[in-house]
Write an enzyme that holds these catalytic residues in place. Structure first.
Site, mmCIF file in Angstrom:
data_model
loop_
_atom_site.group_PDB
_atom_site.id
_atom_site.type_symbol
_atom_site.label_atom_id
_atom_site.label_comp_id
_atom_site.label_asym_id
_atom_site.label_seq_id
_atom_site.Cartn_x
_atom_site.Cartn_y
_atom_site.Cartn_z
ATOM 1 N N SER A 144 111.366 95.247 57.441
ATOM 2 C CA SER A 144 111.891 94.301 56.454
ATOM 3 C C SER A 144 113.417 94.373 56.447
ATOM 4 C CB SER A 144 111.375 94.643 55.061
ATOM 5 O OG SER A 144 112.023 93.847 54.086
ATOM 6 N N TYR A 167 110.122 101.036 48.395
ATOM 7 C CA TYR A 167 109.842 100.075 49.469
ATOM 8 C C TYR A 167 110.950 100.071 50.517
ATOM 9 C CZ TYR A 167 108.747 95.745 51.894
ATOM 10 O OH TYR A 167 108.455 94.819 52.867
#
Ligand SMILES: NC(=O)c1ccc[n+]([C@@H]2O[C@H](COP(=O)([O-])OP(=O)(O)OC[C@H]3O[C@@H](n4cnc5c(N)ncnc54)[C@H](OP(=O)(O)O)[C@@H]3O)[C@@H](O)[C@H]2O)c1
Length: 252
Positions: A144, A167
């Site tokens: 990501s 995350y």
């Protein structure tokens, strides 16, 4: 007469979202898709939809945090195919909402690390013998832009003010796995690359399927596009240790 070996592609978390769109696109290009899913019903439904679309697909039960399931998946792929051409580590979760790092619960972060990092590493380590048997082969890690240290520390980046410690740290760790494995496996005929799908309309982070798509959020086919591109390169394409998205290369 030369025989062409079938391209066998395992995608984790392929029952929906970006994983499913990737399965559909690669299946339509003739790859044999192994649909990794932790939920049997969702996995089998995904396989049925892929078959209806003309894709050769098989369900493989695979919770990436379950070592027994990983072992069983390896054994099954070994018996059924004898090798693996492409492993796409797509399964991922985001539990911690955007909070200052000083307030983020480590219990939440541990759950994110179990799936996004330790699960990915466990699956990859277990599948390496099958990838070696299938080489030239590829590992594609779905990362990501939120895990980019370069973007997070750049005051001119829109990610400078983003704060989701668990995350973001899991995806930066995924990229470290990409870098180290790409160097280790280069002599084994296996490439390892990270891909950022970009902000995509899926159920990710608990987003409901019927939620309106905000401006800037891309559809799932666009979200899968760079993964599909990397997985469609010839298996002996030498590109390894990269971090890319639809728009080009990202800073680590
Ligand atoms: N959507 C975005 O904006 C975006 C942006 C950048 C990166 N990504 C990355 O893209 C990947 C796919 O996300 P998505 O947007 O397609 O989200 P999604 O629709 O929520 O799909 C996530 C997939 O991961 C699976 N999964 C979760 N935990 C698992 C486990 N323990 N074992 C096996 N599978 C598991 C889910 O299975 P269940 O159906 O059983 O829940 C589902 O198939 C993730 O790695 C995510 O970090 C997404």
């Amino acid at each position: 007469m030369t025989e062409t070996k079938a391209v066998i592609t395992l995608i984790t978390g392929a029952d929906k979202g970006i994983g499913f769109a990737t399965a559909q696109a690669l299946g339509k290009k003739g790859q044999q898709i192994l649909v990794g899913a932790r939920d049997q019903q969702r996995g089998e439904q995904a396989v049925a939809r892929l078959k209806t679309a003309g894709v050769a697909a098989t369900f493989i039960q695979l919770d990436v945090t379950d070592k027994a399931q990983i072992k069983a998946a390896v054994a099954r792929i070994k018996v059924d195919y004898g090798y693996l051409s492409i492993l796409i580590n797509n399964a991922g979760i985001a539990l911690g909402s955007h909070l200052p790092a000083s307030q983020m619960s480590t219990d939440t972060m541990r759950q994110e690390f179990d799936v996004n990092f330790f699960g990915l590493v466990d699956v990859t380590q277990a599948m390496i013998p099958l990838l070696k048997a299938g080489q030239p082969a590829k590992i594609i890690n779905v990362s990501s832009n939120m895990g980019s240290l370069g973007l997070a520390s750049d005051p001119n980046s829109r990610f400078y003010k983003v704060s989701s410690l668990g995350y973001q740290a899991t995806k930066a760790s995924v990229d470290f796995a990409t870098i180290l494995l790409s160097k280790e496996l280069v002599t084994e005929g296996i490439t390892v690359n990270s891909v950022n799908p970009g902000w995509t309309a899926t159920n990710f982070g608990g987003r409901p399927s019927d939620a309106p798509k905000p401006a800037g959020m891309q559809d799932v086919v666009t979200g899968a596009a760079q993964i599909v591109k990397m997985a469609s390169l010839p298996l002996d394409d030498p590109q390894t240790g990269t971090f890319t998205e639809n728009e080009g290369t990202l800073p680590w």
